[in-house]
Design a protein around this motif. Sequence first.
Motif, PDB file in Angstrom:
ATOM      1  N   MET A 123       0.831  -1.203   0.000  1.00  0.00           N
ATOM      2  CA  MET A 123       0.000   0.000   0.000  1.00  0.00           C
ATOM      3  C   MET A 123       0.861   1.246   0.000  1.00  0.00           C
ATOM      4  N   SER A 124       0.282   2.310  -0.542  1.00  0.00           N
ATOM      5  CA  SER A 124       0.992   3.578  -0.636  1.00  0.00           C
ATOM      6  C   SER A 124       0.002   4.709  -0.425  1.00  0.00           C
ATOM      7  N   ASP A 125       0.446   5.756   0.288  1.00  0.00           N
ATOM      8  CA  ASP A 125      -0.320   6.987   0.443  1.00  0.00           C
ATOM      9  C   ASP A 125       0.472   8.121  -0.194  1.00  0.00           C
ATOM     10  N   LEU A 126      -0.216   8.989  -0.944  1.00  0.00           N
ATOM     11  CA  LEU A 126       0.462  10.055  -1.669  1.00  0.00           C
ATOM     12  C   LEU A 126      -0.504  11.169  -1.973  1.00  0.00           C
ATOM     13  N   THR A 127       0.035  12.305  -2.414  1.00  0.00           N
ATOM     14  CA  THR A 127      -0.793  13.420  -2.839  1.00  0.00           C
ATOM     15  C   THR A 127      -0.474  13.761  -4.294  1.00  0.00           C
ATOM     16  N   LEU A 128      -1.489  14.283  -4.971  1.00  0.00           N
ATOM     17  CA  LEU A 128      -1.344  14.730  -6.354  1.00  0.00           C
ATOM     18  C   LEU A 128      -1.830  16.164  -6.437  1.00  0.00           C
ATOM     19  N   LEU A 129      -0.908  17.103  -6.698  1.00  0.00           N
ATOM     20  CA  LEU A 129      -1.235  18.516  -6.867  1.00  0.00           C
ATOM     21  C   LEU A 129      -0.770  18.934  -8.247  1.00  0.00           C
ATOM     22  N   GLY A 130      -1.740  19.186  -9.152  1.00  0.00           N
ATOM     23  CA  GLY A 130      -1.384  19.461 -10.541  1.00  0.00           C
ATOM     24  C   GLY A 130      -0.771  18.213 -11.140  1.00  0.00           C
ATOM     25  N   ASP A 131       0.471  18.327 -11.612  1.00  0.00           N
ATOM     26  CA  ASP A 131       1.171  17.149 -12.118  1.00  0.00           C
ATOM     27  C   ASP A 131       2.298  16.729 -11.178  1.00  0.00           C
ATOM     28  N   LYS A 132       2.274  17.194  -9.932  1.00  0.00           N
ATOM     29  CA  LYS A 132       3.311  16.865  -8.954  1.00  0.00           C
ATOM     30  C   LYS A 132       2.820  15.770  -8.018  1.00  0.00           C
ATOM     31  N   ILE A 133       3.554  14.660  -7.997  1.00  0.00           N
ATOM     32  CA  ILE A 133       3.268  13.533  -7.110  1.00  0.00           C
ATOM     33  C   ILE A 133       4.173  13.621  -5.896  1.00  0.00           C
ATOM     34  N   SER A 134       3.597  13.548  -4.702  1.00  0.00           N
ATOM     35  CA  SER A 134       4.385  13.580  -3.471  1.00  0.00           C
ATOM     36  C   SER A 134       4.065  12.350  -2.635  1.00  0.00           C
ATOM     37  N   PRO A 135       4.962  11.356  -2.599  1.00  0.00           N
ATOM     38  CA  PRO A 135       4.709  10.174  -1.764  1.00  0.00           C
ATOM     39  C   PRO A 135       4.749  10.532  -0.285  1.00  0.00           C
ATOM     40  N   ILE A 136       3.883   9.898   0.490  1.00  0.00           N
ATOM     41  CA  ILE A 136       3.825  10.104   1.933  1.00  0.00           C
ATOM     42  C   ILE A 136       4.360   8.874   2.664  1.00  0.00           C
ATOM     43  N   SER A 137       3.879   7.696   2.277  1.00  0.00           N
ATOM     44  CA  SER A 137       4.334   6.456   2.908  1.00  0.00           C
ATOM     45  C   SER A 137       4.144   5.283   1.961  1.00  0.00           C
ATOM     46  N   PHE A 138       4.924   4.240   2.178  1.00  0.00           N
ATOM     47  CA  PHE A 138       4.862   3.016   1.384  1.00  0.00           C
ATOM     48  C   PHE A 138       5.112   1.848   2.321  1.00  0.00           C
ATOM     49  N   LYS A 139       4.316   0.785   2.160  1.00  0.00           N
ATOM     50  CA  LYS A 139       4.492  -0.396   3.009  1.00  0.00           C
ATOM     51  C   LYS A 139       4.167  -1.643   2.224  1.00  0.00           C
ATOM     52  N   THR A 140       4.978  -2.661   2.398  1.00  0.00           N
ATOM     53  CA  THR A 140       4.686  -3.951   1.763  1.00  0.00           C
ATOM     54  C   THR A 140       5.070  -5.082   2.699  1.00  0.00           C
ATOM     55  N   ASP A 141       4.226  -6.103   2.730  1.00  0.00           N
ATOM     56  CA  ASP A 141       4.504  -7.352   3.443  1.00  0.00           C
ATOM     57  C   ASP A 141       4.368  -8.478   2.433  1.00  0.00           C
ATOM     58  N   PHE A 142       5.428  -9.271   2.278  1.00  0.00           N
ATOM     59  CA  PHE A 142       5.348 -10.356   1.304  1.00  0.00           C
ATOM     60  C   PHE A 142       6.018 -11.615   1.820  1.00  0.00           C
ATOM     61  N   THR A 143       5.609 -12.731   1.236  1.00  0.00           N
ATOM     62  CA  THR A 143       6.176 -14.039   1.564  1.00  0.00           C
ATOM     63  C   THR A 143       6.613 -14.709   0.278  1.00  0.00           C
ATOM     64  N   LEU A 144       7.833 -15.218   0.265  1.00  0.00           N
ATOM     65  CA  LEU A 144       8.385 -15.933  -0.882  1.00  0.00           C
ATOM     66  C   LEU A 144       9.149 -17.143  -0.372  1.00  0.00           C
ATOM     67  N   LYS A 145       8.743 -18.327  -0.836  1.00  0.00           N
ATOM     68  CA  LYS A 145       9.372 -19.576  -0.411  1.00  0.00           C
ATOM     69  C   LYS A 145       9.408 -19.691   1.115  1.00  0.00           C
ATOM     70  N   LYS A 146       8.262 -19.359   1.730  1.00  0.00           N
ATOM     71  CA  LYS A 146       8.034 -19.474   3.172  1.00  0.00           C
ATOM     72  C   LYS A 146       8.855 -18.485   3.997  1.00  0.00           C
ATOM     73  N   LYS A 147       9.484 -17.506   3.342  1.00  0.00           N
ATOM     74  CA  LYS A 147      10.238 -16.470   4.048  1.00  0.00           C
ATOM     75  C   LYS A 147       9.488 -15.147   3.902  1.00  0.00           C
ATOM     76  N   SER A 148       9.177 -14.519   5.039  1.00  0.00           N
ATOM     77  CA  SER A 148       8.398 -13.287   5.028  1.00  0.00           C
ATOM     78  C   SER A 148       9.292 -12.069   5.244  1.00  0.00           C
ATOM     79  N   ARG A 149       8.833 -10.924   4.715  1.00  0.00           N
ATOM     80  CA  ARG A 149       9.577  -9.671   4.864  1.00  0.00           C
ATOM     81  C   ARG A 149       8.607  -8.506   4.975  1.00  0.00           C
ATOM     82  N   HIS A 150       8.974  -7.549   5.839  1.00  0.00           N
ATOM     83  CA  HIS A 150       8.202  -6.323   6.018  1.00  0.00           C
ATOM     84  C   HIS A 150       9.079  -5.131   5.637  1.00  0.00           C
ATOM     85  N   ILE A 151       8.546  -4.269   4.752  1.00  0.00           N
ATOM     86  CA  ILE A 151       9.254  -3.073   4.321  1.00  0.00           C
ATOM     87  C   ILE A 151       8.342  -1.873   4.511  1.00  0.00           C
TER      88      ILE A 151
END
Length: 273
Positions: free
Chosen positions: A74-102
Motif C-alpha cells: 500500500m501507498s499513500d500520496l498526494t497529487l497537486l497538478g502534475d506533482k506527485i508527493s509520496p507520503i508512505s509506502f508499506k509492503t509485506d510479502f512471503t516468498l518460499k516461506k520467508k516473510s519480509r516487512h518493508i
Amino acid sequence: MRNLLFIAFLALFPLAAMAGDIENIRLYPVYWQGVDVGELVVKIHEQGNNFHIEAHIRSKGIAEGISGYLSDTMSDLTLLGDKISPISFKTDFTLKKKSRHIEIKYGSGGEVSYEENNPPEDRNKRPVVAKNLKDGVYDPLSAALLAREKLRQMRASGQLEKGKSNFTIPIYDGRRRSDLEFTVYGREILKLGWQKIGGGKISVIHIGFINKPVAGYTKNEIRDLPTQNPIINAYVSDDELLLPVKGDGETRIGFAYGTLKNECTKFAGCAIK
C-alpha cells in the motif's frame, strides 16, 4: 515471482481517472505459458488530492507450489497538478516461506525520513542503496500514478499523434533502486475475448517499459533479469479512464500476461479467492 510484482505495477499503470471521494477496485488474473498462476487485486481510494493505493497478489496452482508468493502493498500520496508527493509506502510479502516487512516514510521534500526492512538484509549478498540514490525517488505505486499523469498529458496535448515518445521514472522499493524506462508506442486496436461490444476489439494505447537496475540488487537478481526481450507491455483504454486492460512480458522461464477480469465498487466483489 518478482515478475508477478511487475505485472501488478502494470495493473496500476495508469490509474483510472476519478474525481471526489471514490473507491475503485479491479481484479486481474495472471497467466504464465497459458496457465493460471496468480491473481492481483488493486484498490484505489481518492479523496480530493489524496490517494490511498493497495495491491494484493496471491500465487496459485503450480506457482503457489514452487514459490508460495503472496504480497500486500500500500501507498499513500498526494497529487497537486502534475506533482506527485509520496507520503508512505508499506509492503509485506512471503516468498518460499520467508516473510519480509518493508516500510518507508517520506519528508515534505521527497526525502526518505524513515525506513524499516525486516528481517535485516545479508549485506554480503545485497548491497546498501546510498541515501542520495533514494531521496526524491518514487515508490512503485507512486511511480504508477506519475506514469498515469504523463500519459494523460500526452493524450490531451496530441503527443500520441507524433510517434513514439519516452520518459524515465526512478523507483526505490525499500531494497532496490532502479529506473523504469518507458516507451509510449501510440494507439492500437486490441482484440479481447471477453469484450462483447465492437466484435471484441477496442482502441488502446500501447506502453512498454524496461526495468534498469541501479543499486541494491543481488547477483542472483541480476542473473534472473530477462535479457532477450526485457520489455513489459501495458495496453490501456484510449479514453478518459485510461483503464489498463492487459499487460504482458517475458520472464526468465516463459511468457506471462495479466488481463482485466472485474471492476468493482466494493472489495468483496473483487476479492482474491
